[in-house]
Motif scaffolding. Structure first.
Motif, PDB file in Angstrom:
ATOM      1  N   UNK A 104       0.852  -1.186   0.000  1.00 53.26           N
ATOM      2  CA  UNK A 104       0.000   0.000   0.000  1.00 53.26           C
ATOM      3  C   UNK A 104       0.891   1.241   0.000  1.00 53.26           C
ATOM      4  N   UNK A 105       0.292   2.357  -0.389  1.00 54.93           N
ATOM      5  CA  UNK A 105       0.998   3.627  -0.373  1.00 54.93           C
ATOM      6  C   UNK A 105       0.268   4.564   0.575  1.00 54.93           C
ATOM      7  N   UNK A 106       0.993   5.112   1.539  1.00 47.49           N
ATOM      8  CA  UNK A 106       0.414   6.021   2.521  1.00 47.49           C
ATOM      9  C   UNK A 106       0.625   7.487   2.168  1.00 47.49           C
ATOM     10  N   UNK A 107       1.467   7.736   1.156  1.00 51.10           N
ATOM     11  CA  UNK A 107       1.771   9.098   0.713  1.00 51.10           C
ATOM     12  C   UNK A 107       2.391   9.012  -0.676  1.00 51.10           C
ATOM     13  N   UNK A 161      -0.969   8.297   6.675  1.00 49.34           N
ATOM     14  CA  UNK A 161       0.019   7.700   7.570  1.00 49.34           C
ATOM     15  C   UNK A 161      -0.506   6.590   8.449  1.00 49.34           C
ATOM     16  N   UNK A 162      -1.774   6.206   8.304  1.00 50.53           N
ATOM     17  CA  UNK A 162      -2.372   5.174   9.158  1.00 50.53           C
ATOM     18  C   UNK A 162      -2.629   3.898   8.353  1.00 50.53           C
ATOM     19  N   UNK A 163      -2.405   2.751   8.993  1.00 53.22           N
ATOM     20  CA  UNK A 163      -2.566   1.448   8.347  1.00 53.22           C
ATOM     21  C   UNK A 163      -3.324   0.508   9.265  1.00 53.22           C
ATOM     22  N   UNK A 164      -4.205  -0.283   8.673  1.00 56.62           N
ATOM     23  CA  UNK A 164      -4.851  -1.390   9.376  1.00 56.62           C
ATOM     24  C   UNK A 164      -4.548  -2.662   8.610  1.00 56.62           C
ATOM     25  N   UNK A 176      -6.414  -8.358  13.651  1.00 54.49           N
ATOM     26  CA  UNK A 176      -6.063  -7.054  13.108  1.00 54.49           C
ATOM     27  C   UNK A 176      -4.964  -6.400  13.942  1.00 54.49           C
ATOM     28  N   UNK A 177      -4.247  -5.531  13.293  1.00 56.92           N
ATOM     29  CA  UNK A 177      -3.244  -4.705  13.944  1.00 56.92           C
ATOM     30  C   UNK A 177      -3.246  -3.377  13.215  1.00 56.92           C
ATOM     31  N   UNK A 178      -3.004  -2.286  13.913  1.00 60.29           N
ATOM     32  CA  UNK A 178      -3.093  -0.985  13.267  1.00 60.29           C
ATOM     33  C   UNK A 178      -1.972  -0.066  13.722  1.00 60.29           C
ATOM     34  N   UNK A 179      -1.687   0.904  12.854  1.00 57.58           N
ATOM     35  CA  UNK A 179      -0.667   1.912  13.109  1.00 57.58           C
ATOM     36  C   UNK A 179      -1.258   3.263  12.748  1.00 57.58           C
ATOM     37  N   UNK A 180      -1.082   4.275  13.574  1.00 60.86           N
ATOM     38  CA  UNK A 180      -0.456   4.220  14.879  1.00 60.86           C
ATOM     39  C   UNK A 180      -1.426   3.738  15.953  1.00 60.86           C
ATOM     40  N   UNK A 181      -0.856   3.135  16.976  1.00 58.68           N
ATOM     41  CA  UNK A 181      -1.630   2.683  18.133  1.00 58.68           C
ATOM     42  C   UNK A 181      -1.872   3.922  19.002  1.00 58.68           C
ATOM     43  N   UNK A 182      -3.138   4.263  19.261  1.00 62.98           N
ATOM     44  CA  UNK A 182      -3.459   5.483  20.018  1.00 62.98           C
ATOM     45  C   UNK A 182      -2.896   5.452  21.436  1.00 62.98           C
ATOM     46  N   UNK A 183      -2.698   4.255  21.995  1.00 62.13           N
ATOM     47  CA  UNK A 183      -2.154   4.145  23.350  1.00 62.13           C
ATOM     48  C   UNK A 183      -0.627   4.230  23.386  1.00 62.13           C
ATOM     49  N   UNK A 184       0.020   3.926  22.234  1.00 59.59           N
ATOM     50  CA  UNK A 184       1.480   3.941  22.155  1.00 59.59           C
ATOM     51  C   UNK A 184       1.888   4.697  20.882  1.00 59.59           C
TER      52      UNK A 184
END
Length: 188
Positions: A104-107, A161-164, A176-184
């Motif tokens: 994928x492309x984020x930018x 800039x966000x990925x799932x 699932x895993x996602x970036x960025x993690x709101x807690x970290x």
């Protein structure tokens, strides 16, 4: 030769690819046929090639070769206008030969790759690396969870800039895993 469908492009048995009129953002264009250099370590039949565009008129191809490395080529090659770059490996990690690559492309100009590793973890690599502009990052595992070697990672960009990521686990559930993690902040 015979045509095999590849996303919005078609690849012939002689190694050429053609784009339909709407391949670039739905804008009407004349179809053009380009030669894609054959990759000696990749079997062409029965294997998926991941295609990604990070800019208007630009295409990158990714796949795991017979040597189990992830290989790439891109168009246009800055060194040879109107031609594909030579294939090159994004080593040194190795992956199952049947591993599906997700890109994928984020930018604009940016690429994030995801592939299932020999260890069953999801591995990622991205361009450009913020620590080394103009270079690919190192391969990073997104463990500790492990999955079947043939599991396919699905990736979407949910915001700039966000990925799932999504993958079917050994329990048959979607993980699932996602970036960025709101807690970290800045972490998966």
């Amino acid at each position: 030769g015979d045509l095999t469908r590849l996303g919005t492009h078609s690849v012939t048995s002689n190694g050429t690819t053609s784009a339909p009129d709407s391949a670039c953002g739905g804008e009407p264009q004349t179809s053009v046929v380009y030669t894609v250099t054959r990759l000696p370590v990749v079997q062409a039949q029965g294997r998926r090639v991941e295609a990604l565009s990070t800019a208007h008129g630009a295409t990158s191809l990714y796949r795991v070769g017979l040597d189990q490395q992830l290989w790439t080529t891109f168009f246009p090659d800055p060194a040879h206008s109107g031609q594909w770059s030579p294939w090159f490996p994004l080593g040194p990690n190795t992956f199952p030969q049947n591993a599906e690559v997700t890109a994928i492309s984020l930018a604009p100009g940016a690429t994030s790759l995801y592939v299932m590793g020999l260890d069953g973890q999801v591995w990622t690599r991205f361009f450009p690396d913020s620590a080394n502009p103009g270079q690919w990052s190192s391969w990073l595992p997104l463990g500790p969870n492990t999955f079947a070697p043939a599991a396919t990672v699905t990736a979407i960009s949910t915001a700039p800039g966000a990925t799932s990521l999504y993958v079917i686990g050994p329990d048959g559930q979607v993980w699932t895993r996602f970036f960025p993690d709101s807690a970290n902040r800045g972490q998966w």
